[in-house]
Structures are given as C-alpha cells and as structure tokens.
Design a protein around this motif. Structure first.
Motif, mmCIF file in Angstrom:
data_model
loop_
_atom_site.group_PDB
_atom_site.id
_atom_site.type_symbol
_atom_site.label_atom_id
_atom_site.label_comp_id
_atom_site.label_asym_id
_atom_site.label_seq_id
_atom_site.Cartn_x
_atom_site.Cartn_y
_atom_site.Cartn_z
ATOM 1 N N ILE A 155 46.500 40.740 40.438
ATOM 2 C CA ILE A 155 46.998 41.905 39.708
ATOM 3 C C ILE A 155 48.509 41.943 39.879
ATOM 4 C CG2 ILE A 155 46.928 44.416 39.474
ATOM 5 C CD1 ILE A 155 44.156 44.342 40.788
ATOM 6 N N HIS A 156 49.234 42.034 38.790
ATOM 7 C CA HIS A 156 50.700 42.063 38.842
ATOM 8 C C HIS A 156 51.141 43.465 39.250
ATOM 9 C CE1 HIS A 156 51.443 38.084 36.940
ATOM 10 N NE2 HIS A 156 50.223 38.299 36.481
ATOM 11 N N LEU A 157 51.696 43.578 40.456
ATOM 12 C CA LEU A 157 52.017 44.884 41.002
ATOM 13 C C LEU A 157 53.220 45.520 40.316
ATOM 14 C CD1 LEU A 157 51.342 44.184 44.776
ATOM 15 C CD2 LEU A 157 49.864 45.333 43.114
ATOM 16 N N ALA A 158 54.079 44.734 39.690
ATOM 17 C CA ALA A 158 55.194 45.318 38.941
ATOM 18 C C ALA A 158 54.689 46.066 37.719
ATOM 19 C CB ALA A 158 56.183 44.231 38.525
ATOM 20 N N THR A 159 53.595 45.577 37.128
ATOM 21 C CA THR A 159 53.025 46.207 35.939
ATOM 22 C C THR A 159 52.038 47.305 36.305
ATOM 23 O OG1 THR A 159 53.188 44.040 34.860
ATOM 24 C CG2 THR A 159 51.903 45.721 33.725
ATOM 25 N N GLN A 223 54.094 42.238 29.152
ATOM 26 C CA GLN A 223 54.148 42.286 30.604
ATOM 27 C C GLN A 223 52.769 41.911 31.160
ATOM 28 O OE1 GLN A 223 57.011 42.812 32.410
ATOM 29 N NE2 GLN A 223 57.877 42.695 30.342
ATOM 30 N N PRO A 224 52.683 40.931 32.060
ATOM 31 C CA PRO A 224 51.369 40.507 32.564
ATOM 32 C C PRO A 224 50.706 41.598 33.387
ATOM 33 C CG PRO A 224 53.121 39.487 33.846
ATOM 34 C CD PRO A 224 53.791 40.187 32.700
ATOM 35 N N VAL A 225 49.424 41.807 33.147
ATOM 36 C CA VAL A 225 48.650 42.822 33.877
ATOM 37 C C VAL A 225 47.806 42.162 34.959
ATOM 38 C CG1 VAL A 225 46.884 44.616 33.702
ATOM 39 C CG2 VAL A 225 48.599 44.371 31.890
ATOM 40 N N THR A 226 46.943 41.231 34.559
ATOM 41 C CA THR A 226 46.036 40.603 35.519
ATOM 42 C C THR A 226 45.613 39.236 34.999
ATOM 43 O OG1 THR A 226 44.004 40.945 36.830
ATOM 44 C CG2 THR A 226 43.923 41.595 34.527
ATOM 45 N N ALA A 227 45.188 38.413 35.919
ATOM 46 C CA ALA A 227 44.564 37.128 35.586
ATOM 47 C C ALA A 227 43.352 36.985 36.480
ATOM 48 C CB ALA A 227 45.542 35.973 35.806
ATOM 49 N N VAL A 228 42.253 36.497 35.928
ATOM 50 C CA VAL A 228 41.006 36.448 36.683
ATOM 51 C C VAL A 228 40.256 35.168 36.374
ATOM 52 C CG1 VAL A 228 39.700 37.705 34.900
ATOM 53 C CG2 VAL A 228 38.910 37.755 37.278
ATOM 54 N N ARG A 229 39.568 34.658 37.388
ATOM 55 C CA ARG A 229 38.658 33.523 37.245
ATOM 56 C C ARG A 229 37.271 34.001 37.675
ATOM 57 N NH1 ARG A 229 40.782 28.176 37.820
ATOM 58 N NH2 ARG A 229 39.108 27.723 39.285
ATOM 59 N N LEU A 230 36.309 33.950 36.753
ATOM 60 C CA LEU A 230 34.938 34.385 37.016
ATOM 61 C C LEU A 230 34.032 33.165 37.019
ATOM 62 C CD1 LEU A 230 34.929 37.421 34.569
ATOM 63 C CD2 LEU A 230 35.153 37.543 37.046
ATOM 64 N N LEU A 231 33.386 32.911 38.153
ATOM 65 C CA LEU A 231 32.539 31.731 38.295
ATOM 66 C C LEU A 231 31.083 32.178 38.316
ATOM 67 C CD1 LEU A 231 32.833 28.622 38.675
ATOM 68 C CD2 LEU A 231 32.479 29.034 41.124
ATOM 69 N N TYR A 232 30.356 31.818 37.240
ATOM 70 C CA TYR A 232 28.949 32.187 37.089
ATOM 71 C C TYR A 232 28.058 30.974 37.353
ATOM 72 C CZ TYR A 232 30.277 36.439 34.467
ATOM 73 O OH TYR A 232 30.793 37.651 34.068
ATOM 74 N N PRO A 233 26.972 31.123 38.114
ATOM 75 C CA PRO A 233 25.989 30.031 38.202
ATOM 76 C C PRO A 233 25.474 29.695 36.803
ATOM 77 C CG PRO A 233 25.535 31.715 39.853
ATOM 78 C CD PRO A 233 26.578 32.286 38.936
#
Length: 249
Positions: A155-159, A223-233
C-alpha cells in the motif's frame, strides 16, 4: 469410505492402468457418486483392490489432483474437492464476499507486515521505486477453515496515509482499501505458476502444484494506491469474464 465405495472403482481395460484408475475415480466424482468431501481410498487400498503398483496408483491420484477433482492433504488424507470457485475476471475482488458467496465461513490472518521503504526483492516484484514508503503485508485468507488464497500486497502510504495507523484486525487490507480509498484506474494480469515451498506449505498443497496468480495494481489520478499478488490453488478456482463487442459487460 465403506467397502462399497472402493468396490465402485472399476477399470475399463482400455489404455494404461494409471489412466484407467484416473478415469474410474473421475467418473465417480463427476456423476455425484463421490460428492465433495468424500474420502478417497488410500493408495495401499487401491493397490490391493486393483492389483496395481504404488507408482501407478500414485500417478493417477497426482493427475486427479492437478485436474482439481481431489485434494491431497499431508495428514488428513485425500478427499473429493469442492467445485472450483468462480471469479468475475474484471472485478476488484472482495475476498470475504467471494468466500461467503460459496456458503463458507471466512477468516483471515496477517502473516507479516513491514512499513518502510521496499527491499530490493519487494521493489522488483511490484515494480516500485526504492525511495517509496509502503506497507508490505502478507495475508492468508481461509474459506471454511481451508486456505483460500495467499495475498501479498503493498500500500502506497503517500497516497493512503491512513493505512499506516490501521492494524487490519477486523477487516482485511483489500476490503479496507475499498472502504477508505479511491481508485480511478486498475490493471491486472492472470498467469499460471507452480507453488513454491513456502507457498505450498501455507496453502496446504503439494510443492509444484499449479496455481493461479492474479496481479493487480490500482491508481487514483495517476497516483499509485496499491499493488497485490493473489495466489490461488489452481484446482479450486476458475475465473470468468463476460464481455460484448465494446468491452466488458
């Protein structure tokens, strides 16, 4: 499983024995004779029943697990898997809602958190500048007590400065962001990857099993908010996209 259950496993005499075993069990699952949660006979019982070697039986079960029809657990044995969960391919997912739509109880656990400039590995993984201040979280989501998806997020804390004080004790990071931040643009990618040693342990699957990796980034007015990687079986999930001539519908 009763004797009648294992007696239902019958070979058809066509092709390699491992594939006959695979088809026999597959058909019992698909026709409802063995519903989700049914215990699959252990390898030694199938060997005795079918006169097959351990390697042959093992190969059949590994293939069924890859197809998502059975779930192999280290301690509790092999069971018939639940039907794959479906996901709207272009949605920003609420994982708790996703789980509840399956009729399962939802829970989550924050496995780690670090608020700082990203390490070289994290910066490379999420395409971050080393000077950015981010909250880096790893979260395990569960469905009915079973691992559902492993989430790694920055999570980008500046945003989103409020994230620095949020402990995520009652609401997981993704849902908290949906409630407390705005986004105007998103991109995501879906790929197939093999579970590594750490991921397989957390998701309670075999190392090397196929997984679906969903990678998403969101911005608000550039402005970047978040980036996420979701790993599903991979065997437990499928993704759906509905679209028309002019894009998603």
């Amino acid at each position: 499983m009763s004797d009648n259950g294992i007696e239902a496993v019958k070979l058809d005499g066509t092709g390699p024995v491992y594939d006959q075993i695979r088809r026999a069990i597959r058909d019992l699952v698909l026709n409802g004779a063995w519903p989700p949660g049914t215990a699959v006979p252990p390898e030694h019982a199938l060997m005795e029943r079918l006169g097959a070697s351990r390697m042959t039986v093992h190969r059949a079960l590994v293939q069924l697990a890859r197809e998502g029809l059975i779930t192999r657990r280290r301690r509790s044995g092999t069971i018939v898997a639940n039907p794959p969960a479906s996901h709207a391919m272009l949605d920003i997912l609420s994982i708790p809602d996703e789980v509840r739509q399956l009729g399962q109880d939802y829970s989550f656990q924050i496995l780690s958190r670090r608020d700082a400039r990203p390490s070289p590995e994290v910066a490379a993984r999420f395409e971050l500048k080393r000077s950015e201040q981010v909250a880096h979280l790893v979260t395990l989501h569960r469905s009915g007590g079973q691992p559902h998806v492993l989430e790694e997020r920055v999570i980008h804390l500046a945003t989103v400065p409020a994230a620095a004080a949020e402990r995520f004790e009652t609401t997981p990071p993704g849902d908290w962001l949906l409630q407390h931040s705005l986004w105007s643009q998103a991109e995501h990618a879906i790929s197939a990857v093999a579970a590594g040693e750490r991921e397989s342990g957390l998701l309670e699957i075999e190392q090397g099993e196929p997984c679906l990796l969903v990678e998403r980034r969101t911005w608000n007015q550039n402005q970047p908010v978040t980036a996420v990687r979701l790993l599903y079986p991979g065997g437990r999930h499928r993704f759906i996209g509905r679209f028309g001539p002019y894009g998603a519908v």
